[in-house]
Design a protein around this motif. Structure first.
Motif, PDB file in Angstrom:
ATOM      1  N   ASN A 364      19.334  22.482  20.278  1.00 54.42           N
ATOM      2  CA  ASN A 364      18.637  23.010  20.069  1.00 54.42           C
ATOM      3  C   ASN A 364      17.418  21.232  20.285  1.00 54.42           C
ATOM      4  O   ASN A 364      15.685  21.886  21.000  1.00 54.42           O
ATOM      5  N   LYS A 365      17.918  20.847  21.643  1.00 52.21           N
ATOM      6  CA  LYS A 365      16.946  19.505  22.140  1.00 52.21           C
ATOM      7  C   LYS A 365      16.249  19.805  23.088  1.00 52.21           C
ATOM      8  O   LYS A 365      16.048  19.665  24.180  1.00 52.21           O
ATOM      9  N   ASP A 366      16.720  21.500  23.644  1.00 48.09           N
ATOM     10  CA  ASP A 366      17.148  21.922  25.135  1.00 48.09           C
ATOM     11  C   ASP A 366      15.689  22.466  25.274  1.00 48.09           C
ATOM     12  O   ASP A 366      15.602  23.753  24.146  1.00 48.09           O
ATOM     13  N   ARG A 367      15.073  22.597  25.975  1.00 50.54           N
ATOM     14  CA  ARG A 367      14.146  23.227  26.554  1.00 50.54           C
ATOM     15  C   ARG A 367      13.822  24.376  26.812  1.00 50.54           C
ATOM     16  O   ARG A 367      13.251  25.878  26.453  1.00 50.54           O
ATOM     17  N   ALA A 368      15.150  24.912  27.255  1.00 50.15           N
ATOM     18  CA  ALA A 368      16.063  26.209  27.717  1.00 50.15           C
ATOM     19  C   ALA A 368      15.940  26.660  26.634  1.00 50.15           C
ATOM     20  O   ALA A 368      16.451  26.359  25.607  1.00 50.15           O
ATOM     21  N   ARG A 369      15.752  28.315  26.344  1.00 52.81           N
ATOM     22  CA  ARG A 369      16.418  29.392  26.055  1.00 52.81           C
ATOM     23  C   ARG A 369      17.505  28.808  25.638  1.00 52.81           C
ATOM     24  O   ARG A 369      18.198  30.186  26.443  1.00 52.81           O
ATOM     25  N   THR A 370      18.155  29.129  24.629  1.00 51.39           N
ATOM     26  CA  THR A 370      19.324  29.301  24.291  1.00 51.39           C
ATOM     27  C   THR A 370      19.904  30.222  23.447  1.00 51.39           C
ATOM     28  O   THR A 370      19.247  30.616  21.936  1.00 51.39           O
ATOM     29  N   THR A 371      21.008  30.699  22.815  1.00 47.46           N
ATOM     30  CA  THR A 371      21.683  31.643  22.179  1.00 47.46           C
ATOM     31  C   THR A 371      22.912  31.827  21.878  1.00 47.46           C
ATOM     32  O   THR A 371      23.840  31.578  22.683  1.00 47.46           O
ATOM     33  N   ILE A 372      23.498  31.266  20.855  1.00 43.14           N
ATOM     34  CA  ILE A 372      24.652  30.802  20.679  1.00 43.14           C
ATOM     35  C   ILE A 372      25.485  31.970  19.477  1.00 43.14           C
ATOM     36  O   ILE A 372      25.240  32.866  18.749  1.00 43.14           O
TER      37      ILE A 372
END
Length: 484
Positions: A364-372
């Motif tokens: 959640n701290k990552d500014r790049a969009r991530t999905t898990i």
């Protein structure tokens, strides 16, 4: 979340480090000879249209033609949900000049990825030309604030221009938002004027320099201080933040310390460690990170960590610690695309759920969009992270000229046996009096020592003398068999 930003500037390269709680979290590098292209707007010429791929190749003045897929071409009459998308041959034609924007930098053997759906970002808003769409960042969670911002953005929009409200706009005043909208409209008008003047290809708009871009996009992070080791760059950044991020003006300072700025917080050493496959965890466990063109794989090992209770708790604690390290390494190395994480096998379903939750919280701290995705039947977790620029490894390193990207080289023993087979093959094909083998020192030494009996038997078999000579410039896999 608070951060300190370090900016290192040289004539040929700019580097920006983001340090949170004394630990390097992100490193951005931009070289004058290879400036990032993402966000740049061009007039490009369609070179080829490929109906089978539903794509076109567009010349925007780069070494490799850029790639434009039909799904990235703005189709106003197909914008309504459910409307069928047009065929690529109905959208562009060979020889046509079109306005495009770079979505992804060239990566490896692939050219840049393009779109005709132009978007121009500023501090609080993103302008969407030829669109009536108004959107609000999903990271703004308060419904009341979302409604307020959507209403304001709607007032700035019309039939030709839409806006997306960025996360940084949360709680900003109506005046600040209106100023941002006016600036973006003026910028878009200038881009359109340049388009009219360019009958052929060329650049219409370039995104900000690296340092300004990083500061503009630092959303959700409180910046404590920005230290810059160049007075010229300091002045340029001061001018930028005075116009767009006035709250940061007091936090900019020139760094003129005796130590290089990246020696602070051990940044230089952290960059070197980020190029290694092996990442050590504090508990004694480790991550093994392998980056390939198709995906990145991360394997977790317990290593020297033996725990204090039982095996299940040891595995669980190692996996929990690994989630924090994985999130940091993805940001630090700028890894994108598909990431497959092989956690240590856990039988306890509650442990699996908590590890997955820990990974989600860390990302959640990552500014790049991530999905898990959840655990597969094989116990793997699939993560996708938006990739726009090259990874740290691709920026700083190149393919090994010895192993050619395999990550390993043939053993001395293997090369020795290859040489013997080559001598037999050449002897059958050509008439020679004797053979001279040129090889690396390690291979030559093995042929003259451990393999001396095998070499003597080979000489008897071919009926020729075989001499071995060291070639200092040869790598371990290189050799030549010369007939005399």
């Amino acid at each position: 979340m608070t951060a300190e930003v370090l900016v290192n500037v040289t004539p040929s390269e700019t580097r920006v480090a983001i340090v949170e709680n004394g630990i390097l979290q992100e490193i951005h590098i931009e070289r004058e000879s290879r400036r990032g292209l993402v966000g740049n707007v061009y007039v490009g010429k369609v070179n080829r249209v490929l109906p089978g791929m539903q794509a076109a190749f567009v010349d925007i003045g780069l070494e490799k033609a850029a790639f434009l897929h039909a799904s990235d071409i703005f189709q106003k009459d197909c914008a309504d949900e459910g409307a069928p998308a047009k065929d690529i041959t109905q959208l562009v034609r060979q020889g046509q000049y079109i306005m495009v924007q770079v979505l992804k930098d060239p990566l490896g053997t692939k050219g840049a990825r393009l779109t005709t759906e132009i978007s121009i970002p500023s501090r609080y808003l993103v302008l969407m030309p030829r669109s009536e769409h108004v959107g609000v960042s999903q990271r703004i969670e308060t419904e009341e604030e979302r409604d307020r911002l959507r209403t304001l953005a709607t007032d700035y929009s019309d039939n030709d221009v839409g806006f997306i409200v960025r996360t940084a706009a949360e709680k900003v005043t109506e005046e600040e938002l209106a100023e941002d909208a006016k600036f973006l409209r003026r910028l878009w008008a200038k881009i359109q004027e340049r388009r009219k003047k360019k009958s052929k290809g060329g650049v219409l708009y370039e995104d900000l320099g690296l340092a300004a871009r990083v500061l503009r996009d630092m959303v959700g992070i409180t910046v404590e201080r920005v230290r810059i080791d160049s007075r010229l760059a300091f002045q340029e950044l001061t001018d930028f933040v005075e116009s767009f991020i006035p709250e940061l003006v007091s936090k900019l300072e020139v760094y003129d310390g005796e130590r290089p700025i990246f020696d602070l917080f051990d940044v230089e050493n952290e960059i070197q460690r980020a190029l290694n496959r092996h990442v050590t965890l504090k508990s004694g466990g480790s991550l093994i990170i392998d980056q390939t063109e198709a995906m990145t794989t991360i394997d977790i090992n317990t290593g020297a960590f033996v725990g204090h209770r039982n095996l299940a708790d040891t595995i669980f604690n190692t996996n929990i610690e690994a989630t924090q390290a994985i999130a940091r390494q993805l940001r630090l190395r700028n890894l994108g695309g598909i990431i497959i994480v092989d956690f240590i096998d856990m039988q306890n379903e509650d442990h699996r759920r908590r590890v997955l939750h820990s990974l989600e919280q860390a990302l959640n701290k990552d500014r790049a969009r991530t999905t898990i995705s959840g655990f597969t039947s094989l116990g793997l977790v699939e993560v996708t992270r938006k990739r726009t620029r090259e990874s740290l490894e691709h920026v700083l390193a190149s393919e090994c000229p010895v192993c050619h990207g395999r990550g390993s080289i043939k053993t001395v023993e293997t090369v020795s046996y290859e040489i013997m087979r080559e001598i037999v093959r050449v002897n059958r094909a050509y008439d020679a009096d004797e053979f001279i083998v040129y090889a690396s020192s390690a291979v030559a030494e093995r042929l003259l020592n451990e393999e001396t009996h095998a070499l003597a038997e080979l000489e008897m078999f071919v009926g020729k003398k075989v001499k071995v000579q060291v070639e200092p410039l040869y790598s371990q896999e290189q050799f030549d068999v010369v007939m005399m």
